[in-house]
Enzyme design. Structure first.
Site, short mmCIF file in Angstrom:
data_model
loop_
_atom_site.label_atom_id
_atom_site.label_comp_id
_atom_site.label_asym_id
_atom_site.label_seq_id
_atom_site.Cartn_x
_atom_site.Cartn_y
_atom_site.Cartn_z
N ASP A 1 -41.83 -51.19 46.40
CA ASP A 1 -41.36 -52.56 46.59
C ASP A 1 -39.84 -52.64 46.64
OD1 ASP A 1 -43.99 -52.36 45.07
OD2 ASP A 1 -44.06 -54.44 45.68
N ASP B 1 -44.53 -51.84 50.42
CA ASP B 1 -43.56 -52.93 50.52
C ASP B 1 -42.17 -52.37 50.76
OD1 ASP B 1 -45.58 -54.75 50.31
OD2 ASP B 1 -44.95 -55.59 48.39
N TYR C 1 -39.32 -56.05 53.38
CA TYR C 1 -39.44 -57.49 53.11
C TYR C 1 -38.87 -58.32 54.26
CZ TYR C 1 -41.14 -56.50 48.47
OH TYR C 1 -41.91 -56.06 47.42
N ASN D 1 -48.55 -55.21 51.18
CA ASN D 1 -48.82 -56.50 51.85
C ASN D 1 -47.67 -56.95 52.73
OD1 ASN D 1 -47.80 -56.74 49.09
ND2 ASN D 1 -47.59 -58.91 49.56
N HIS D 2 -46.43 -56.52 52.40
CA HIS D 2 -45.29 -56.91 53.25
C HIS D 2 -45.24 -56.10 54.55
CE1 HIS D 2 -43.32 -59.90 50.71
NE2 HIS D 2 -43.79 -59.19 49.70
N HIS E 1 -51.16 -49.67 46.98
CA HIS E 1 -50.15 -50.70 46.73
C HIS E 1 -50.53 -51.62 45.57
CE1 HIS E 1 -46.71 -53.13 47.33
NE2 HIS E 1 -47.43 -54.22 47.51
N HIS F 1 -48.51 -62.04 37.19
CA HIS F 1 -48.40 -62.04 38.64
C HIS F 1 -49.33 -60.99 39.24
CE1 HIS F 1 -46.15 -63.98 41.73
NE2 HIS F 1 -45.84 -62.85 42.34
N HIS F 2 -50.05 -61.39 40.28
CA HIS F 2 -51.01 -60.50 40.96
C HIS F 2 -52.12 -60.02 40.02
CE1 HIS F 2 -48.39 -60.57 44.34
NE2 HIS F 2 -47.47 -59.79 43.82
N HIS G 1 -46.53 -53.38 44.07
CA HIS G 1 -46.94 -54.77 44.21
C HIS G 1 -46.40 -55.68 43.11
CE1 HIS G 1 -49.06 -57.83 46.29
NE2 HIS G 1 -50.10 -57.91 45.52
N VAL G 2 -46.65 -55.32 41.87
CA VAL G 2 -46.14 -56.10 40.73
C VAL G 2 -44.70 -55.64 40.49
CG1 VAL G 2 -46.47 -56.65 38.30
CG2 VAL G 2 -48.46 -56.23 39.77
N HIS G 3 -43.76 -56.58 40.49
CA HIS G 3 -42.35 -56.21 40.44
C HIS G 3 -41.90 -55.97 39.00
CE1 HIS G 3 -41.99 -58.40 44.54
NE2 HIS G 3 -42.65 -57.26 44.62
#
Ligand SMILES: [Fe+2]
Length: 468
Positions: free
Chosen positions: A167, A196, A199, A233-234, A318, A327-328, A355-357
């Protein structure tokens, strides 16, 4: 402040005890305090995005593994003004008189109102293992030279060091993450990238110029060591209202992977061997249910892994299967239901996701006993199960996620919302060392770390000795 008076009754005491027990049940939620202000993307005139000098100079140079064993390299780059040459000139450091050429291919793509530069992909085959090579791309007066080192031949006790980045994006934090990876004294030799990338899709019309800036930003590392790509996903870029209904279009045009070498039918899932590791890349955003191409491929792939040749079985994806951030939360649940039993059966050592930042490391746990009616649907300690690492903390413009599910579940060993990178340092067939490095620390500091014992070799150790 109001003074609280009065004595606790026994019910209160029990309640307090329960709260304490609940809190103690899980692992560690780090109390590290950071500046979690959102960081913007670096401006277009940043030095990290500079276009190399010279007419039509190759830019966005990056390499990845080009075959199944590590004797191949795919070199990719973009020429902005005209096609130029798709040839790569290369030579071994110890044999500068013998210059070889490999012929690549050229493509362009359109995305809404954007037209790409000329994207070149060239696969070099049959390199010597464990050898430094120089390579040159471009033509006439505007050539550029880089180098890479091929991995040692595949074998069970070959030490090798992987970097973990996810990410990433292109903010000042992204730049810090990459710098910290580059300056980590435990030198990563190959990046396992868990999805990711640029972006660009956060911009109006998914401004693909931000794919180009990302390519120029990461060149300083990705031109010199392979980055093993996972789609996030990005990368989907699915916008039918703009006429863009082919998922993964910019990503698959720009980032080639050696998927055919592992008999995959899609660049979104594939495998490679590298040194003592067998790496399986999965796609969280492609069909993975029963009978789907990805399912069928993975079903055949896992039994092929020979742990006496490549003891370390690593899976990249991911969306994490275990994630205790808010989140997520549970987004990876349906893939977990499909594939977790295989990961346990085949004793996968470690699964990296993004995925999870933020950062999170799990205990060795599984949750595969449920059969609709038995109620057995909680994670349990399982020494055949992988460790799950979430490393989506590269530092993109969406910022950190700090909200966590409370109390920390018992499967979660350590979690912290800070940007950073990981290092997976394989020592031999039985031991590897994982470390996580946050961007606020010195380059050598390990904010979290873990010795891993190989699951396959450990299970052999534990078998009772055969009686004669
Ligand atoms: Fe993501």
């Amino acid at each position: 402040m109001r003074k609280v008076t009065g004595r606790l009754n026994s019910a209160g005491l029990v309640r307090m005890l329960l709260v304490v027990l609940e809190v103690c049940e899980g692992g560690i939620t780090s109390s590290y305090v950071r500046n979690d202000d959102l960081s913007l993307d670096m401006p277009l005139d940043s030095d990290v995005f500079q276009v190399p000098p010279g007419y039509n100079a190759p830019q966005q140079v990056h390499i990845t593994q080009g075959d199944h064993e590590g004797r191949g390299v795919i070199v990719s780059w973009v020429t902005p003004e005209e096609p130029g040459s798709s040839t790569v000139l290369y030579w071994a450091e110890n044999n500068t008189n013998l210059k070889n050429q490999a012929q690549g291919t050229l493509l362009t793509y359109h995305y809404f109102n954007y037209t790409s530069g000329y994207i070149h992909h060239c696969t070099i085959h049959n390199l010597e293992f464990d050898t430094k090579y120089y390579y040159e791309v471009g033509i006439g007066n505007t050539t550029r030279q880089f180098w890479f080192t091929t991995p040692p031949g595949v074998g069970p006790d070959v030490a090798y060091t992987f970097g973990l980045i996810g990410d990433l994006g292109q903010t000042h934090d992204s730049n810090r993450t990459l710098t910290h990876y580059e300056l980590n004294p435990t030198k990563g030799q190959t990046v396992l990238f868990v999805g990711d990338l640029s972006y660009a899709d956060d911009y109006p019309f998914h401004d693909n110029n931000r794919w180009d800036t990302w390519g120029r930003f990461t060149e300083r590392n990705a031109a010199y060591q392979p980055w093993i790509w996972t789609a996030g996903n990005h990368e989907i870029d699915f916008v039918p209202e703009l006429g863009e209904s082919k998922p993964f279009k910019p990503y698959t045009n720009r980032y080639f992977v050696p998927y055919e070498a592992s008999h995959s039918t899609s660049p979104l899932w594939y495998s490679i061997k590298r040194a003592s590791a067998y790496i399986i890349v999965l796609s969280s955003y492609s069909a993975y249910g029963k009978y789907t191409p990805q399912y069928k491929w993975l079903e055949k792939e896992l039994p092929k892994v020979n742990r006496t040749e490549t003891p370390w079985l690593i899976v990249l994806m991911h969306s994490p299967l275990y994630n205790s951030y808010a989140h997520h939360y549970m987004e990876g649940e349906s893939m977990r239901v499909m594939y977790e039993q295989w990961f346990v059966k085949y004793k996968v050592d470690i699964i990296f996701a993004g995925h999870v930042h933020a950062y999170e490391r799990s205990e060795r746990i599984s949750n595969i006993a449920y059969n609709i009616v038995n109620g057995l649907c909680s994670p349990v300690s399982d020494q055949s199960a992988p460790v799950y690492i979430t490393i989506g903390d590269g530092g993109n413009l969406e910022g950190l996620v700090t909200e966590m599910t409370e109390p920390q579940p018992s499967y979660s060993a350590f979690r912290e919302a800070s940007f950073g990178h990981g290092i997976f340092d394989i020592k031999n067939r039985s031991h590897a060392f994982f470390s996580w490095h946050r961007n606020q620390d010195g380059y050598a500091v390990e904010a979290d770390s873990l010795w891993l014992k190989n699951r396959y070799w450990k299970s052999l150790e534990e078998q009772p000795l055969a009686t004669i």
